[in-house]
Design an enzyme around this catalytic site. Sequence first.
Site, PDB file in Angstrom:
ATOM      1  N   GLU A   6      79.005  72.761   8.613  1.00 19.98           N
ATOM      2  CA  GLU A   6      79.037  71.670   9.628  1.00 19.98           C
ATOM      3  C   GLU A   6      79.928  70.463   8.929  1.00 19.98           C
ATOM      4  OE1 GLU A   6      77.332  71.524  12.401  1.00 19.98           O
ATOM      5  OE2 GLU A   6      75.932  73.033  12.232  1.00 19.98           O
ATOM      6  N   GLU A  30      82.826  69.697  19.481  1.00 20.82           N
ATOM      7  CA  GLU A  30      82.674  69.412  17.937  1.00 20.82           C
ATOM      8  C   GLU A  30      84.217  69.691  17.656  1.00 20.82           C
ATOM      9  OE1 GLU A  30      79.866  72.349  16.464  1.00 20.82           O
ATOM     10  OE2 GLU A  30      78.463  71.455  17.619  1.00 20.82           O
TER      11      GLU A  30
HETATM   12  O1  0X9 Z   1      72.910  74.983  16.108  1.00 20.24           O
HETATM   13  C1  0X9 Z   1      73.778  75.276  15.954  1.00 20.24           C
HETATM   14  O2  0X9 Z   1      74.460  76.205  16.542  1.00 20.24           O
HETATM   15  C2  0X9 Z   1      74.657  75.017  14.538  1.00 20.24           C
HETATM   16  N1  0X9 Z   1      74.309  73.568  14.659  1.00 20.24           N
HETATM   17  S1  0X9 Z   1      75.238  72.634  15.775  1.00 20.24           S
HETATM   18  O3  0X9 Z   1      74.845  71.105  15.541  1.00 20.24           O
HETATM   19  N2  0X9 Z   1      76.732  72.372  15.458  1.00 20.24           N
HETATM   20  O4  0X9 Z   1      75.045  72.998  16.961  1.00 20.24           O
HETATM   21  C3  0X9 Z   1      73.975  75.757  13.535  1.00 20.24           C
HETATM   22  C4  0X9 Z   1      73.936  77.108  13.509  1.00 20.24           C
HETATM   23  C5  0X9 Z   1      73.562  77.766  12.203  1.00 20.24           C
HETATM   24  N3  0X9 Z   1      73.164  79.184  12.274  1.00 20.24           N
HETATM   25  C6  0X9 Z   1      72.572  79.730  12.738  1.00 20.24           C
HETATM   26  N4  0X9 Z   1      71.375  79.224  13.367  1.00 20.24           N
HETATM   27  N5  0X9 Z   1      72.529  81.048  13.166  1.00 20.24           N
HETATM   28 ZN    ZN Z   2      78.119  73.557  16.761  1.00 26.88          ZN
END
Ligand code: 0X9
Ligand code: ZN
Length: 420
Positions: A379, A182
């Site tokens: 995001e 990212e």
């Molecule tokens: O899945 C994730 O870790 C995050 N999205 S990503 O597409 N960048 O990988 C969102 C994280 C949101 N926060 C938690 N789930 N605690």
């Molecule tokens: Zn991420």
Amino acid sequence: MRFLVVLACLVLAALARPSTHDYLHGAQVLRVNPQTADQVHYLQGLLKTDLYDFWTEPHGTGHPVDIMAQAFSVPVLKKTLEQIDLDFTIQVSDVALLLAKDREANQKARAASGKAMDWTSYHRYDEIMAWLDELASTYPSLCSVKEVGTTYEGRTMKMLTLNKGGTDKPGIFIDGGIHAREWISPATVTYMLNELVTNSDTYDDILSAVNFYVMPSINPDGYEYCHTDDRLWRKTRSDNGSPFGCKGADPNRNWGHHWNENGASDNPCSDIYAGPEAFSEIEMKNVRNQILDQTNLVVYLTFHSYSQLWLYPWGYTSALPEDWQDLDDLAQSAVNALTAVHGTIYDIGSSTNVLYAAAGGSDDWAKGEGNVKYSYTVELRDTGNYGFVLPPDQIIPTGEETFEALKVVANFVKDNYRTP
Ligand code: 0X9
Ligand code: ZN
């Protein structure tokens, strides 16, 4: 029988992720928009098989899902989708081509600029760290650099502190780059840091009242691996004893608040592998220790991409924190300021409700264990045209709009929190 052979081949190919982009020739990203709960469940099951790389995860009807399949498995994926009556559009027709174009755009921008650090191209980890050192030596009365530990592969992790107002002011902790691919995240965090430091007269009121603790790249091994081997790498690079040689854990499933309860995997080959235990990843331990070291943190901001979302806890449950309205209010103000710059639209909400349940995130830990009230995952751009491979000419506009949001948050802290 034939089905089993195909399945076995798919599994083996998915596990063995070679360290060049050859495996991405002819790979495609398909976008589907599930319309029924059954379709969502099916996609969630497909995600768990680890056969495909889900660029975004299924989390409800009407929410698009981007799925990357390697060339040999594109026809299988298309057939699978047809079988459950799911129409798809081809979001990226050749991932290797997209990456090659992106590499060229980055190199061109780099050559045109000739600067050691700027925001027209994506930079390497060492360049970002050297720039932090330079900031600290150029503006010694404003900021300082602290070495906070080393990574699994031995890189030094650094944090820049802005504490013009004195050590005990209310603080904002910011990190970027937890997910290696990212890239817009470290670029945006450094953009905002540069704005604050090089225009410190303009922001004197904020800088005198609020401290900032900034770590632009908290998964350095993964980030460098993206530059050298696999642009789409997400995890850390640790060895967790996988018999298939799969490396790394998902650093955003590795934090110790309801660790591994939901939306994470025990399979070291999975992109959402939680790790063998909470804080198994040294890099996350290092960041955690810095958060714990600050006595008066009010805000935690962790920058990811992509989807344009401003999220707050919890990620491990659909229940909301009791003060969720406070977090939502501040998020709304921040996003309004962001949208006013270039018209970029963001959605706001708790990460389980807006996205999907995923335990072990840094945001949940910061609120649940670190006692930081305003804990957010942001995001950044875009919504899937380029996904993780956001062209470098979007760094500055992304930085500009996100900085406006950060200013709203910082002014809120300045106006509502005083030194204890
Ligand atoms: O899945 C994730 O870790 C995050 N999205 S990503 O597409 N960048 O990988 C969102 C994280 C949101 N926060 C938690 N789930 N605690
Ligand atoms: Zn991420």
